[in-house]
Design an enzyme around this catalytic site. Sequence first.
Site, mmCIF file in Angstrom:
data_model
loop_
_atom_site.group_PDB
_atom_site.id
_atom_site.type_symbol
_atom_site.label_atom_id
_atom_site.label_comp_id
_atom_site.label_asym_id
_atom_site.label_seq_id
_atom_site.Cartn_x
_atom_site.Cartn_y
_atom_site.Cartn_z
ATOM 1 C CG LEU A 44 -2.100 -0.935 1.263
ATOM 2 C CD1 LEU A 44 -2.670 -1.031 2.666
ATOM 3 C CD2 LEU A 44 -3.172 -0.490 0.278
ATOM 4 C CG ASP A 45 0.639 4.257 -3.002
ATOM 5 O OD1 ASP A 45 1.691 3.714 -3.376
ATOM 6 O OD2 ASP A 45 -0.294 4.539 -3.777
ATOM 7 N N PRO A 46 2.203 4.949 1.127
ATOM 8 C CG PRO A 46 4.331 5.932 1.269
ATOM 9 C CD PRO A 46 3.346 5.350 0.276
ATOM 10 C CB ALA A 48 -3.065 3.581 1.268
#
Length: 235
Positions: A44-46, A48
Amino acid sequence: MELATELKEGILLIDKPQGRTSFSLIRTLTKLIGVKKIGHAGTLDPFATGVMVMLIGRRFTRLSDVLLFEDKEYAAVAHLGTTTDSYDCDGKIVGRSKKIPTYEEILEASQYFQGEIQQIPPMFSAKKVNGKKLYEYARKGLSIERRQSTVQVSLQITKYEYPLLHFSIQCSKGTYIRSIAHELGNMLGCGAYLEELRRLRSGSFSIDQCIDGCLLDCPDFDISPYLRDFNGNML
């Protein structure tokens, strides 16, 4: 030093905190339990949050490719009227619009995101082209030609209070939710970026089965009571 966990193989379901990278959690888990063989079923992106499936031990990491291909479900918030270079809240603002779409326009545009669609990966992504990740080109101000990919999506609008548009989406592997927000903004003629993202489900594993990822920062935290098998049963 005695490690906090005796049982060292299984699936650990984590609710990723906002602001943490997926790989920082993997490093923290490795240090906590002393097992180097740790994989995952999708990062997951930071910015998220939500379900991260951690695979611990050789018996579980060898099936990471199988779990990576499973469908996922998200709750998301798009910010209308503003665009960023990364299509999300961490990017640089590159455009603004005063147009305020109606709810009817949004519902009509959202119908495109049903079933099979074509999607181009964003420049700020880990997708590799010519041996380099796209974000490496993007950080140098370069834009590289990217191939379209086919993904399956099912998007539902859940709430709209301009400029924030809430939606839920079920999707196949490789779907960029940032790109969904960006494309939806373009269709509405106002632009948009992804403000919030929360993964609710990864395959058969759901958010209500997860532990708080911040618990991994506790040096004496024992993960063994939370380890599961491939069917989600406690070990």
